[in-house]
Design a protein around this motif. Structure first.
Motif, short mmCIF file in Angstrom:
data_model
loop_
_atom_site.label_atom_id
_atom_site.label_comp_id
_atom_site.label_asym_id
_atom_site.label_seq_id
_atom_site.Cartn_x
_atom_site.Cartn_y
_atom_site.Cartn_z
N THR A 266 0.76 -1.13 0.39
CA THR A 266 -0.40 -0.12 0.01
C THR A 266 0.72 0.70 -0.15
O THR A 266 0.58 2.43 -0.49
CB THR A 266 -0.95 -0.08 1.54
N ALA A 267 1.45 1.07 0.89
CA ALA A 267 2.70 2.29 0.95
C ALA A 267 4.10 2.39 -0.67
O ALA A 267 4.40 3.69 -1.09
CB ALA A 267 4.02 2.13 2.40
N ALA A 268 3.50 1.52 -1.23
CA ALA A 268 4.63 1.89 -2.60
C ALA A 268 3.94 1.88 -3.36
O ALA A 268 4.41 3.11 -4.55
CB ALA A 268 4.88 0.10 -2.88
N VAL A 269 2.43 2.18 -3.58
CA VAL A 269 1.11 2.42 -4.54
C VAL A 269 0.58 4.21 -3.69
O VAL A 269 0.94 4.49 -5.30
CB VAL A 269 -0.22 1.66 -4.05
N GLU A 270 1.37 4.31 -2.33
CA GLU A 270 1.05 5.61 -2.61
C GLU A 270 2.31 6.29 -3.03
O GLU A 270 2.18 8.04 -3.49
CB GLU A 270 0.57 5.46 -1.01
N PHE A 271 2.79 6.53 -3.01
CA PHE A 271 4.73 6.89 -3.27
C PHE A 271 4.55 6.68 -4.65
O PHE A 271 4.74 8.01 -4.84
CB PHE A 271 5.38 6.04 -2.48
N LEU A 272 4.04 5.65 -5.47
CA LEU A 272 3.72 6.18 -6.65
C LEU A 272 2.57 6.84 -6.76
O LEU A 272 2.96 7.82 -8.15
CB LEU A 272 3.26 4.45 -7.48
N ALA A 273 1.08 7.15 -5.96
CA ALA A 273 0.89 8.14 -6.99
C ALA A 273 0.99 9.70 -6.45
O ALA A 273 0.87 10.55 -7.15
CB ALA A 273 -0.36 8.10 -6.07
N GLY A 274 2.24 10.19 -5.78
CA GLY A 274 2.71 11.11 -5.52
C GLY A 274 4.21 11.46 -6.49
O GLY A 274 4.78 12.66 -6.72
N LEU A 275 4.70 10.48 -7.86
CA LEU A 275 5.67 11.36 -8.20
C LEU A 275 5.38 12.63 -8.78
O LEU A 275 6.35 12.88 -8.79
CB LEU A 275 6.18 9.40 -8.69
N ASP A 276 4.49 12.81 -9.83
CA ASP A 276 4.30 13.78 -10.25
C ASP A 276 3.13 14.81 -8.66
O ASP A 276 1.98 14.66 -8.67
CB ASP A 276 3.29 13.80 -11.38
N THR A 277 4.34 15.41 -8.69
CA THR A 277 3.42 16.02 -7.58
C THR A 277 2.75 17.19 -7.78
O THR A 277 2.44 17.79 -6.94
CB THR A 277 4.83 17.55 -6.32
N ALA A 278 2.01 17.24 -9.35
CA ALA A 278 1.69 18.68 -9.51
C ALA A 278 0.18 17.63 -9.96
O ALA A 278 -1.18 17.86 -10.59
CB ALA A 278 1.90 19.05 -10.92
N ALA A 279 -0.07 15.73 -9.14
CA ALA A 279 -1.13 15.13 -9.50
C ALA A 279 -2.99 15.72 -8.88
O ALA A 279 -1.58 15.94 -7.16
CB ALA A 279 -0.90 13.75 -9.25
N THR A 280 -3.59 15.37 -9.54
CA THR A 280 -4.59 16.05 -7.93
C THR A 280 -5.45 15.45 -8.88
O THR A 280 -5.98 13.96 -9.18
CB THR A 280 -4.84 17.73 -8.24
N GLY A 281 -6.79 14.94 -7.94
CA GLY A 281 -7.19 13.75 -7.78
C GLY A 281 -7.10 12.87 -6.62
O GLY A 281 -6.71 12.87 -5.48
N ASP A 282 -8.20 11.86 -6.76
CA ASP A 282 -8.75 10.62 -6.17
C ASP A 282 -7.42 9.44 -6.65
O ASP A 282 -6.55 10.32 -7.42
CB ASP A 282 -9.72 9.63 -6.25
N ARG A 283 -6.79 8.80 -6.09
CA ARG A 283 -5.07 7.89 -5.98
C ARG A 283 -5.42 7.11 -7.37
O ARG A 283 -4.75 7.36 -8.03
CB ARG A 283 -5.98 6.88 -4.47
#
Length: 399
Positions: A266-283
């Motif tokens: 789960t932590a890895a998926v969360e980390f991947l979701a934040g690789l683009d710091t401009a990304a917005t929206g749900d996970r």
């Protein structure tokens, strides 16, 4: 897009050792958040899943959290996410379960592009059931798969194909293959182990009936994941212990799950979701945005390496498919692959040499069982890593 590779690299403790890692296809390095999640699960109250004690509730929350995370990463239904020891183990279990309904006259299709984990389980299961195995070949000059159409018929029960080759990076047109497979009335198993680390994945859009991957290839711990429509899983009945639940997806999960590894997943998926710091929206939206950014980051690095290797005498790149991941299989004239591997390792550059279990592909490319040098890029690869690699290879060939 906002992709800060220096900031990303700062989150990977292993990179502080100063090694240039091109070994991601065999297993990525791990960010601090993932290690922290694993440690946190192990050092907090934890017990077998349940609803009474705090430890039981913590374990249950970890499992449900990991199913939701992997569903977001893959565009899947969390009720159809199965965890296991490895992709290989899950595929063997699935093959045995499906093969219980096969018999003489039935056919399955495997490819010469795939990792053996998406070949041998199906071959062994088919042979045990008396079913016929048909092979989809590849063109050794382009590393592209042949047309699957001629191999399909009303007797076809399952086709197993990779989403991306772990050896040469080739990305077959899975949606087109899926359409042909489903038109024949068969099921499609996709090995997504290599693909998931490099591109946004949508298992529904690609038409995969089963999709398997390994979190340790995309910044997570060592375990395996299988995603499928829960309605399809309901039709399958694997061997299990008598007291074990028959609910889906738990009926496919043998024994107690590794809760600490699921917390890390789960932590890895969360980390991947934040690789683009401009990304917005749900996970899910942030994951698609971030994995698109990963692809955009890796592509020019791959192209830079390819352009330089083309200038080096005696160096041949075997990865030539029109659509592929940033994974290059390389031979150097007059040098054994292991020699080049060791040469780079002495210079603190990790780029291993092998067939990497893609034995059929390596043989089809004329490389035998030994394979060649594999250069794999990851989300944390930067220009400094590439500089070191190209300088070392140039020195090796005296250019």
């Amino acid at each position: 897009m906002s992709y800060d590779v220096a900031a990303i690299r700062s989150r990977f403790p292993a990179l502080r050792a100063g090694i240039a890692h091109f070994d991601g296809p065999g297993g990525s390095q791990v960010p601090d958040a993932v290690a922290g999640a694993v440690a946190g699960a192990l050092t907090s109250p934890l017990a077998n899943r349940g609803t009474i004690t705090g430890g039981e509730r913590a374990a249950d929350a970890i499992v449900h959290g990991a199913r939701a995370a992997m569903a977001d990463l893959l565009g899947a239904d969390p009720r159809g996410v199965v965890f296991g020891r490895s992709m290989t183990a899950l595929t063997f279990d699935l093959a045995r379960t499906l093969a219980a309904g096969w018999g003489p006259g039935d056919e399955i299709v495997v490819t010469r592009l795939d990792h053996d984990a998406n070949i041998r389980p199906w071959v062994i299961a088919a042979e045990a059931a008396g079913a016929t195995v048909r092979w989809l070949d590849l063109d050794p000059d382009t590393a592209e798969l042949d047309d699957i159409g001629p191999l399909l018929s009303e007797r076809t029960r399952l086709v197993a194909v990779t989403g991306a080759s772990n050896l040469v990076g080739t990305r077959p047109d899975v949606p087109a293959i899926a359409a042909a497979v489903h038109a024949a009335g068969a099921l499609l198993m996709v090995d997504g182990v290599h693909l998931t680390a490099h591109e946004p994945v949508d298992v529904r859009a690609m038409g995969a009936d089963f999709y398997a991957c390994s979190p340790y290839k995309f910044l997570g711990p060592h375990c395996g994941v299988l995603a499928a429509d829960p309605a399809l899983l309901e039709t399958l009945h694997p061997a299990k212990l008598l007291p074990a639940t028959d609910a889906v997806p738990e009926r496919f999960e043998l024994g107690t799950l590794p809760y600490e590894l699921l917390a890390g997943t789960t932590a890895a998926v969360e980390f991947l979701a934040g690789l683009d710091t401009a990304a917005t929206g749900d996970r899910r939206v942030r994951l698609v945005t971030s994995m698109t950014a990963v692809s955009a980051h890796e592509r020019p690095l791959r192209e830079r390496i390819e352009a330089h290797l083309a200038t080096l005498p005696g160096v041949t790149v075997r990865s030539r498919a029109s659509t592929r991941t940033p994974t290059l299989l390389v031979t150097v004239e007059g040098r054994e692959p292991g020699e080049v591997y060791r040469y780079l390792a002495e210079r603190r550059i990790a780029a291993p040499a092998s067939s990497f279990y893609a034995l059929e592909c390596s043989r089809r490319l004329g490389l035998g069982d030994g394979g060649a040098l594999r250069i794999g890029l990851s989300c944390y690869t930067d220009d400094g890593d590439v500089d070191r690699l190209l300088e070392a290879l140039s020195a090796l060939v005296g250019n």
